[in-house]
Enzyme design. Structure first.
Site, PDB file in Angstrom:
ATOM      1  N   ASP A  42     -92.570  -1.274 -28.044  1.00  0.00           N
ATOM      2  CA  ASP A  42     -91.944  -1.732 -29.289  1.00  0.00           C
ATOM      3  C   ASP A  42     -92.514  -3.103 -29.635  1.00  0.00           C
ATOM      4  O   ASP A  42     -92.373  -4.049 -28.883  1.00  0.00           O
ATOM      5  CB  ASP A  42     -90.427  -1.826 -29.073  1.00  0.00           C
ATOM      6  CG  ASP A  42     -89.686  -2.358 -30.282  1.00  0.00           C
ATOM      7  OD1 ASP A  42     -88.443  -2.335 -30.245  1.00  0.00           O
ATOM      8  OD2 ASP A  42     -90.324  -2.798 -31.245  1.00  0.00           O
ATOM      9  N   GLY A  43     -93.189  -3.136 -30.814  1.00  0.00           N
ATOM     10  CA  GLY A  43     -93.654  -4.427 -31.303  1.00  0.00           C
ATOM     11  C   GLY A  43     -95.131  -4.423 -31.640  1.00  0.00           C
ATOM     12  O   GLY A  43     -95.961  -4.285 -30.734  1.00  0.00           O
ATOM     13  N   SER A  89     -88.461   1.499 -36.481  1.00  0.00           N
ATOM     14  CA  SER A  89     -87.441   0.455 -36.450  1.00  0.00           C
ATOM     15  C   SER A  89     -86.969   0.284 -37.886  1.00  0.00           C
ATOM     16  O   SER A  89     -87.780   0.229 -38.809  1.00  0.00           O
ATOM     17  CB  SER A  89     -88.072  -0.853 -35.964  1.00  0.00           C
ATOM     18  OG  SER A  89     -87.374  -1.948 -36.527  1.00  0.00           O
ATOM     19  N   GLY A 130     -87.023 -10.161 -31.683  1.00  0.00           N
ATOM     20  CA  GLY A 130     -86.289 -10.955 -32.668  1.00  0.00           C
ATOM     21  C   GLY A 130     -86.734 -10.719 -34.085  1.00  0.00           C
ATOM     22  O   GLY A 130     -85.938 -10.875 -35.017  1.00  0.00           O
ATOM     23  N   PHE A 131     -87.990 -10.321 -34.256  1.00  0.00           N
ATOM     24  CA  PHE A 131     -88.492 -10.173 -35.623  1.00  0.00           C
ATOM     25  C   PHE A 131     -89.490  -9.026 -35.710  1.00  0.00           C
ATOM     26  O   PHE A 131     -90.158  -8.703 -34.732  1.00  0.00           O
ATOM     27  CB  PHE A 131     -89.178 -11.476 -36.085  1.00  0.00           C
ATOM     28  CG  PHE A 131     -88.274 -12.664 -36.039  1.00  0.00           C
ATOM     29  CD1 PHE A 131     -88.233 -13.473 -34.913  1.00  0.00           C
ATOM     30  CD2 PHE A 131     -87.419 -12.942 -37.103  1.00  0.00           C
ATOM     31  CE1 PHE A 131     -87.372 -14.569 -34.845  1.00  0.00           C
ATOM     32  CE2 PHE A 131     -86.553 -14.030 -37.045  1.00  0.00           C
ATOM     33  CZ  PHE A 131     -86.537 -14.850 -35.910  1.00  0.00           C
ATOM     34  N   GLY A 132     -89.578  -8.419 -36.890  1.00  0.00           N
ATOM     35  CA  GLY A 132     -90.641  -7.452 -37.131  1.00  0.00           C
ATOM     36  C   GLY A 132     -91.897  -8.188 -37.566  1.00  0.00           C
ATOM     37  O   GLY A 132     -91.880  -9.401 -37.793  1.00  0.00           O
ATOM     38  N   GLY A 133     -92.981  -7.445 -37.662  1.00  0.00           N
ATOM     39  CA  GLY A 133     -94.224  -7.994 -38.193  1.00  0.00           C
ATOM     40  C   GLY A 133     -94.971  -8.944 -37.284  1.00  0.00           C
ATOM     41  O   GLY A 133     -95.864  -9.678 -37.725  1.00  0.00           O
ATOM     42  N   SER A 154     -92.871  -2.577 -39.374  1.00  0.00           N
ATOM     43  CA  SER A 154     -93.563  -3.075 -40.571  1.00  0.00           C
ATOM     44  C   SER A 154     -94.758  -2.216 -40.966  1.00  0.00           C
ATOM     45  O   SER A 154     -94.941  -1.904 -42.150  1.00  0.00           O
ATOM     46  CB  SER A 154     -93.986  -4.528 -40.372  1.00  0.00           C
ATOM     47  OG  SER A 154     -94.606  -4.682 -39.121  1.00  0.00           O
ATOM     48  N   ASP A 161     -82.226  -1.982 -34.565  1.00  0.00           N
ATOM     49  CA  ASP A 161     -82.472  -3.210 -33.810  1.00  0.00           C
ATOM     50  C   ASP A 161     -81.262  -4.118 -33.930  1.00  0.00           C
ATOM     51  O   ASP A 161     -81.096  -4.792 -34.947  1.00  0.00           O
ATOM     52  CB  ASP A 161     -83.680  -3.953 -34.384  1.00  0.00           C
ATOM     53  CG  ASP A 161     -84.891  -3.061 -34.540  1.00  0.00           C
ATOM     54  OD1 ASP A 161     -84.931  -2.298 -35.537  1.00  0.00           O
ATOM     55  OD2 ASP A 161     -85.764  -3.114 -33.685  1.00  0.00           O
TER      56      ASP A 161
END
Ligand code: DX5
Length: 230
Positions: free
Chosen positions: A181-182, A14, A148-151, A204, A41
């Site tokens: 994913d994630g 990503s 909505g967010f990485g990490g 990340s 993304d």
């Protein structure tokens, strides 16, 4: 692909953690690191509580690399913009089931544009929401975080869902990749692959790997290949 042979493991970054001021250079570094595709993304601030970029940004880096692009559309009403992402150079388009009133029509539209089609399911969304569009799918994506967010932290309770999705996809008359994913890292990738995911997205962890991108890609690919089951 025969019913018994193992599918190829695909390692896909990503770009969310990338330095957007040097996005073209970052894509070149990812290509040199041996990734199979690059995921963009796309976020609209409505479907998810974050905003990233649109087709023009993707088009601006298309010429920097030859590795395929996939657009993960975390946006409401994707139908209006799908053709723009294909024109920008995305070979694969991922729409969220939760944003498609007419999912069958949307996926058929992606195929008519000459792109590969995929559908993503948020953690709460049951897999039977895609049971009647398998003939249009090239890939299904089971989110292992809330988008909505990485990490974010990998949601381990998605692994039975991944396993059930693999079984559902195997009822189709063609091979359909299964992506997660994630929160994918060295400590979670084996659980995801063992559950049946053959396409792994990492942001990340890959960008922060102490030994660099190529080592991260190799580590994920080795762990996933060793753990993969369907
Ligand atoms: C949705 C995004 C992230 C990203 C992966 O929130 O799509 O899942 O791709 O981010 P990491 O690998 O940092 O969890």
């Amino acid at each position: 692909m025969s019913a018994t042979s193992a599918p190829s493991i695909k390692i896909i970054p990503s770009v969310l953690p990338a330095d957007f001021a040097r996005l073209g250079d970052e894509c070149q570094a990812l290509e040199q690191a041996g990734v199979d595709r690059i995921q963009f993304d796309v976020m609209d601030g409505r479907f998810v509580p974050n905003i990233t970029f649109g087709p023009d940004v993707i088009a601006s880096v298309r010429g920097a690399v030859s590795v395929p692009f996939e657009a993960h559309l975390m946006i409401e009403e994707p139908d209006h913009l799908i053709s723009r992402f294909v024109e920008a150079g995305c070979e694969l388009i991922i729409v969220h089931e939760e944003t498609c009133t007419h999912l069958h029509r949307t996926l058929a539209h992606i195929k008519e544009l000459g792109a590969s089609a995929a559908v993503a399911l948020n953690p709460h969304t049951p897999i039977d929401r895609v049971a009647h569009v398998l003939d249009l799918l090239d890939m299904a994506l089971v989110m292992t975080v809330n988008p909505g967010f990485g990490g974010q932290k990998y949601i381990h309770t998605m692994e039975p869902k991944v396993k059930a999705m693999r079984s559902l996809l195997d009822t189709a008359d063609h091979w359909i990749d299964l992506e997660v994913d994630g929160g994918i890292s060295h400590s979670t990738v084996e659980g995801a692959a063992a559950a049946g995911a053959n396409v792994l997205i990492s942001g990340s962890w890959m960008f922060r790997h102490a030994d660099g991108l190529a080592a991260a890609v190799t580590e994920l690919r080795t762990l996933a290949t060793g753990a993969y089951q369907r």
